[in-house]
Design a protein around this motif. Structure first.
Motif, PDB file in Angstrom:
ATOM      1  N   ASN A 290       0.830  -1.211   0.000  1.00  0.00           N
ATOM      2  CA  ASN A 290       0.000   0.000   0.000  1.00  0.00           C
ATOM      3  C   ASN A 290       0.865   1.263   0.000  1.00  0.00           C
ATOM      4  O   ASN A 290       0.358   2.364   0.108  1.00  0.00           O
ATOM      5  CB  ASN A 290      -0.923   0.014   1.226  1.00  0.00           C
TER       6      ASN A 290
ATOM      7  N   GLU B 209      -8.238  -1.906   7.440  1.00  0.00           N
ATOM      8  CA  GLU B 209      -9.338  -2.557   6.712  1.00  0.00           C
ATOM      9  C   GLU B 209     -10.685  -2.104   7.251  1.00  0.00           C
ATOM     10  O   GLU B 209     -11.604  -1.801   6.489  1.00  0.00           O
ATOM     11  CB  GLU B 209      -9.191  -4.077   6.835  1.00  0.00           C
TER      12      GLU B 209
ATOM     13  N   SER C 163     -11.953   1.436   6.306  1.00  0.00           N
ATOM     14  CA  SER C 163     -12.472   1.588   4.933  1.00  0.00           C
ATOM     15  C   SER C 163     -12.011   2.894   4.292  1.00  0.00           C
ATOM     16  O   SER C 163     -12.768   3.540   3.565  1.00  0.00           O
ATOM     17  CB  SER C 163     -14.004   1.508   4.931  1.00  0.00           C
ATOM     18  N   ALA C 164     -10.776   3.292   4.580  1.00  0.00           N
ATOM     19  CA  ALA C 164     -10.246   4.515   3.991  1.00  0.00           C
ATOM     20  C   ALA C 164     -10.009   4.308   2.497  1.00  0.00           C
ATOM     21  O   ALA C 164      -9.451   3.286   2.088  1.00  0.00           O
ATOM     22  CB  ALA C 164      -8.940   4.909   4.681  1.00  0.00           C
ATOM     23  N   PRO C 165     -10.415   5.254   1.665  1.00  0.00           N
ATOM     24  CA  PRO C 165     -10.238   5.081   0.216  1.00  0.00           C
ATOM     25  C   PRO C 165      -8.787   4.906  -0.201  1.00  0.00           C
ATOM     26  O   PRO C 165      -8.509   4.251  -1.200  1.00  0.00           O
ATOM     27  CB  PRO C 165     -10.820   6.379  -0.365  1.00  0.00           C
ATOM     28  N   ASN C 166      -7.847   5.487   0.570  1.00  0.00           N
ATOM     29  CA  ASN C 166      -6.441   5.391   0.197  1.00  0.00           C
ATOM     30  C   ASN C 166      -5.787   4.094   0.644  1.00  0.00           C
ATOM     31  O   ASN C 166      -4.605   3.878   0.376  1.00  0.00           O
ATOM     32  CB  ASN C 166      -5.661   6.577   0.771  1.00  0.00           C
TER      33      ASN C 166
ATOM     34  N   ARG D 101      -5.632   0.803  -0.416  1.00  0.00           N
ATOM     35  CA  ARG D 101      -5.945  -0.093  -1.525  1.00  0.00           C
ATOM     36  C   ARG D 101      -4.686  -0.859  -1.931  1.00  0.00           C
ATOM     37  O   ARG D 101      -4.101  -0.607  -2.985  1.00  0.00           O
ATOM     38  CB  ARG D 101      -6.528   0.676  -2.705  1.00  0.00           C
TER      39      ARG D 101
ATOM     40  N   ARG E 250      -4.346  -8.537  -2.314  1.00  0.00           N
ATOM     41  CA  ARG E 250      -5.718  -8.565  -1.831  1.00  0.00           C
ATOM     42  C   ARG E 250      -6.107  -9.881  -1.166  1.00  0.00           C
ATOM     43  O   ARG E 250      -7.268 -10.078  -0.827  1.00  0.00           O
ATOM     44  CB  ARG E 250      -6.679  -8.314  -3.005  1.00  0.00           C
TER      45      ARG E 250
ATOM     46  N   ALA F 183      -9.945   7.740  11.577  1.00  0.00           N
ATOM     47  CA  ALA F 183     -10.653   7.045  10.506  1.00  0.00           C
ATOM     48  C   ALA F 183     -11.654   6.035  11.062  1.00  0.00           C
ATOM     49  O   ALA F 183     -12.774   5.909  10.554  1.00  0.00           O
ATOM     50  CB  ALA F 183      -9.652   6.345   9.588  1.00  0.00           C
TER      51      ALA F 183
ATOM     52  N   HIS G  71     -15.731   6.119  10.729  1.00  0.00           N
ATOM     53  CA  HIS G  71     -16.474   4.974  10.191  1.00  0.00           C
ATOM     54  C   HIS G  71     -17.603   4.566  11.128  1.00  0.00           C
ATOM     55  O   HIS G  71     -18.739   4.309  10.691  1.00  0.00           O
ATOM     56  CB  HIS G  71     -15.503   3.816   9.972  1.00  0.00           C
TER      57      HIS G  71
END
Length: 910
Positions: A109, A455, A458-461, A463, A467, A522, A526
């Motif tokens: 990441n 995880e 659920s932060a957009p960055n 990724r 996986r 974060a 959430h």
């Protein structure tokens, strides 16, 4: 034959920033300050040439194998049996596999810098968690280096300290001080390599890998080609006292492949460890074995040196894990089939005796142990350097920031070597091995926790290109690490966790705020979003009503007393500080409010209140308040009560720089601690002079002010007007010395009737009950619990005072409100009201009489008064007269809230 002590009990993770083993990593191009840009670019070009095999597989294999593969597999099979040994490896590899998945996810990441696990954890979980785990990781590597040095010393003494069969002298002297001397020399050798340059060791990585693989190959061949033989066992290091007790065997058999040998080694047979005299069990043997499963983070530290990190780290690390798992289990099976139980339990170095050439195993042990010791020393220094560079421990670690011209953190290396030397004084491996294993398990659990937090946030960055993980694998890794920690040693595990929490608190309160981002924010976002969606306004019930306040603040400098008072009255509800700035965005180059939020948020922290801040830009104060009433809050959390400062001629006082306020506030442990010396840099609010906080400022006129009240009631909002709170000080108001009678009594006065409309007098209407509810809420606050609510019952002549008092007392009993009821005759005020009926301009006398009635009541005066706020007249032309009446009604009353409630807030139902 002299006694042979164990070479090594525990394998530690080679936590070195593994990029040091080969070409200088990309991380060093940032941290090492090379001599010239050309040199820096050369380092960067070299850093990008490592493939998956050279950059990940080799460092990870060397970190995981070390000497455990040579000296402790037989120990595990001998005590646990083949079945339990395989089960142990399955459990251990399950734990590290879950962590490997988390490492692969985090490492793909984004690029990692120096510090390895510390860098991953600190950047994911924040400085507190990362710093505490990082320091423990540093200590684990220091102890790991000492363990490998001691293991190498024991190997040297076992080889060269044993007298030859034909001679009567020892090649090397043995004993505690001699062993300490040998360990010191080896540690100095490691220090010299680290100081000269880690690249010396990095260039030898591949050669060491070839040596280890070759030795492993000879071991596998030996099981098939060496004939059965009798092995002379080393004497136990702890013989039975006075020679009593069961005798120890002096020989054992290498039987080659036999079914009887296999059947004899299938089941567990825990016995005394011949090197320590301690009784072995599943947990102690697992602690020994688990050290051969560490080192999984070596590849992730190479991310800056890889051609394709997102491709290499997952595949290389998983390949190394699978390869070591296969090798360990093959060795378990081969040893169980060919070595009798006594040989496995009583000789940790039997692989040398059954090898086709004995020096092969010795060479493998020496090379792997020395490389592991140096890698741990290098790793410890890099972690210490990363901790010092992040300033988590202030000036304590500041010397560790120093580097040489080539960028080598030589001070960190010296500090790490010094601590290694201190650990060498322990002399015995078992003294520190368990705590080191627990430290590594704790680090692995923290890596899993970091991945789990990322995880769940659920932060957009977040990724990662890898996986093949879920939050389930993270949880399983955390649980597995925690269980094994307590199985190995519950006391050490508890002490390690307590030490980590202590470090966490220390860093939280002493370290500066970082710019890395906090995963806690974060996660909070959430969870808050999820629960706000679940907060359904259609399910609201009066039983669970609470005040949710929007307090309009013109200038915080004159509103400190009111802000802190409303904080007491919110009862865990929503509290919003609202402010309207006049202006037109069309005529401005940018939004002027963005630069003001920091000052407002600093004010919230400074006053120690639990409030949000909402600012708006509007062409008038009335429109701005409408904006805030419409848009403040979210979902089911929206303001239901509007609080305004009173419209009067009182001169505002700047309480943010008033020393008297800070002095009085500091006497209240529940109130905000105000330090006037720290106020100026925090806030950038306008000066009160000419700021429009009084009528002369002409920001809002009486007509517009009353219109704001009317607007709020149209929007079904409760309204409160606060007067004389500019100089309010809760600590002083609640102080026993404030009582004029000297009895220490503190009162909250409530007048739950419309004093300006005697004809509509009622104690059970919505507004009256709202007054009672707010007074009760204030009385429930810890600082106000000793206050007494005084409820004034206005009665006319000819009516039964006793009957009215009993009726009101019954109502209070049903509402569970404790209050003292005081009957107050007000015939004169009622008469004046009827005499002036219809003559609005002449009602001043009636308002003055009511004001005098309030002032003439029982002493001492209350800390705060709650009065009934009448609705504004329907005719807007009468707004000014209405405001004038309120002014007369509350004149000189001290801190007063004029309250009008429009929503039911009290129920007698269960």
């Amino acid at each position: 034959m002299t006694e042979r002590t164990p070479l090594l009990h525990y394998r530690l993770s080679a936590s070195v920033n593994e990029s040091e083993r080969r070409a200088p990593p990309a991380g060093q191009a940032v941290e090492q300050l090379p001599d010239s840009p050309r040199q820096r670019s050369t380092h960067q070009r070299q850093a990008k040439k490592l493939s998956t095999f050279f950059g990940v597989v080799i460092p990870t294999l060397l970190s995981m194998f070390s000497v455990v593969v040579f000296l402790r597999i037989g120990f595990v099979v001998g005590h646990c049996g083949l079945y339990q040994a395989i089960a142990m490896f399955l459990v251990a590899y399950f734990i590290i596999s879950m962590t490997v998945l988390s490492v692969c996810a985090i490492s793909t990441n984004g690029a990692l810098d120096a510090g390895g696990a510390y860098y991953m954890i600190s950047r994911a979980l924040g400085p507190e968690f990362g710093g505490s785990i990082g320091l423990m990781f540093f200590l684990a590597n220091v102890c790991g280096c000492a363990l490998f040095v001691l293991g190498l010393v024991e190997a040297i003494v076992a080889t060269f300290g044993v007298p030859e069969a034909t001679s009567s002298f020892q090649v090397l002297p043995s004993g505690y001080w001699w062993s300490l001397l040998y360990g010191t020399v080896i540690a100095l050798l490691c220090l010299l390599v680290c100081l000269v340059g880690a690249h010396i060791y990095a260039k030898a990585t591949f050669l060491i890998f070839l040596v280890v693989m070759f030795v492993l190959g000879t071991i596998f061949i030996s099981f098939f080609v060496v004939h059965p033989r009798v092995i002379v066992l080393p004497p136990p290091s702890t013989p039975t006292a006075n020679g009593t007790g069961p005798p120890f065997a002096t020989t054992a058999n290498f039987t080659s492949f036999k079914l009887d040998t296999l059947l004899g080694n299938l089941w567990a047979d825990y016995t005394l460890d011949y090197t320590t005299g301690n009784m072995m069990n599943f947990a102690t043997v697992f602690a020994v074995m688990f050290n051969g499963c560490t080192g999984i983070m070596a590849g992730s530290n190479m991310s800056g040196d890889l051609k394709n990190p997102s491709y290499s780290i997952p595949r290389g690390t998983i390949t190394a894990v699978i390869f070591t798992f296969i090798i360990y289990n093959l060795l378990c099976v081969l040893e169980a089939c060919s070595c009798d139980r006594v040989l496995l339990q009583r000789d940790n170095s039997f692989l040398r005796d059954i090898n086709i050439w004995k020096p092969f195993v010795t060479i493998g042990v020496y090379s792997s142990t020395l490389s592991a010791a140096m890698s741990n020393l290098i790793g410890a220094s890099r972690i210490l350097y990363a901790l010092a560079r992040d300033d988590l421990f202030g000036k304590v670690l500041s010397p560790a920031k120093k580097t040489s011209h080539s960028g080598n953190p030589w001070v960190s290396v010296l500090i790490s070597w010094f601590l290694v030397q201190l650990v060498l004084f322990s002399g015995k491996l078992n003294t520190i091995a368990s705590i080191v294993t627990i430290f590594f398990l704790l680090v692995y659990a923290a890596v899993d926790l970091a991945c789990l937090a990322l995880e769940w946030a659920s932060a957009p960055n977040f990724r990662p290109t890898f996986r093949y993980f879920t939050w389930h694998t993270c949880v399983l890794g955390i649980v597995g690490c925690a269980v094994m920690m307590f199985l190995i040693n519950a006391i050490y595990a508890s002490a390690s966790i307590a030490f980590m929490l202590l470090l966490l608190l220390l860093i939280h309160y002493l370290s500066p705020t970082s710019s890395w981002g906090y995963i806690s924010q974060a996660l909070i976002f959430h969870q808050v979003r999820k629960y706000l969606l679940m907060l359904d306004v259609r399910k609201d019930h009066v039983k669970f009503w609470r005040p949710q306040v929007l307090l309009m603040v013109s200038n915080p400098r004159s509103s400190v007393g009111l802000i802190t008072f409303i904080n007491d009255i919110k009862k865990s509800g929503l509290y919003v500080l609202g402010h309207v700035q006049l202006g037109d965005l069309n005529t401005l180059p940018s939004d002027p409010l963005q630069s003001q939020y920091d000052s407002w948020l600093s004010l919230v922290d400074y006053l120690n209140i639990k409030a949000f801040v909402n600012l708006t830009l509007a062409d008038s104060v009335r429109h701005g308040v409408q904006h805030l009433l419409f848009i403040s809050g979210l979902g089911g959390m929206r303001p239901n009560t509007l609080v305004l400062g009173f419209y009067d001629d009182c001169s505002p006082t700047d309480k943010l720089i008033d020393p008297s306020l800070s002095t009085s506030q500091s006497t209240d442990p529940l109130g905000p601690s105000l330090d006037p010396e720290q106020q100026s840099p925090l806030f950038h609010f306008a000066s009160l002079r000419g700021s429009g906080d009084s009528r002369d400022g002409k920001v809002v006129g009486p007509q517009e002010y009353v219109a704001i009240i009317a607007d709020a009631m149209k929007m079904s909002k409760n309204v409160a007007l606060a007067r004389y709170f500019n100089n309010f000080d809760r600590a002083q108001a609640l102080s026993p010395a404030s009582s004029s009678q000297g009895k220490g009594a503190v009162y909250i006065d409530v007048w739950p009737v419309n004093l300006l409309r005697p004809d509509s007098c009622s104690y059970v209407d919505t507004c009256s009950l709202f007054l009672l509810q707010l007074a009760c809420i204030l009385n429930m606050v810890r600082a106000w619990r000793k206050a007494t609510i005084r409820l004034f019952l206005c009665v006319e002549e000819g009516r039964s005072v006793r009957g009215s008092e009993e009726k009101l007392g019954q109502l209070l009993k049903e509402l569970r409100i404790k209050a003292q009821v005081y009957p107050v005759p007000w015939d004169e005020q009622v008469a004046l009201h009827w005499q002036r009926q219809g003559e609005w301009s002449k009602k001043q006398q009636s308002a003055d009489a009511v004001n005098k009635l309030i002032l003439d009541q029982v002493r001492p005066p209350p800390a705060v008064r709650f009065l009934y706020l009448p609705r504004p007249p329907a005719d807007t032309r009468r707004y000014t007269a209405y405001l004038h009446q309120l002014d007369l009604l509350t004149k000189d009353l001290g801190p007063t809230l004029l309250i009008h409630g429009v929503t039911p807030v009290i129920t007698t139902d269960l």
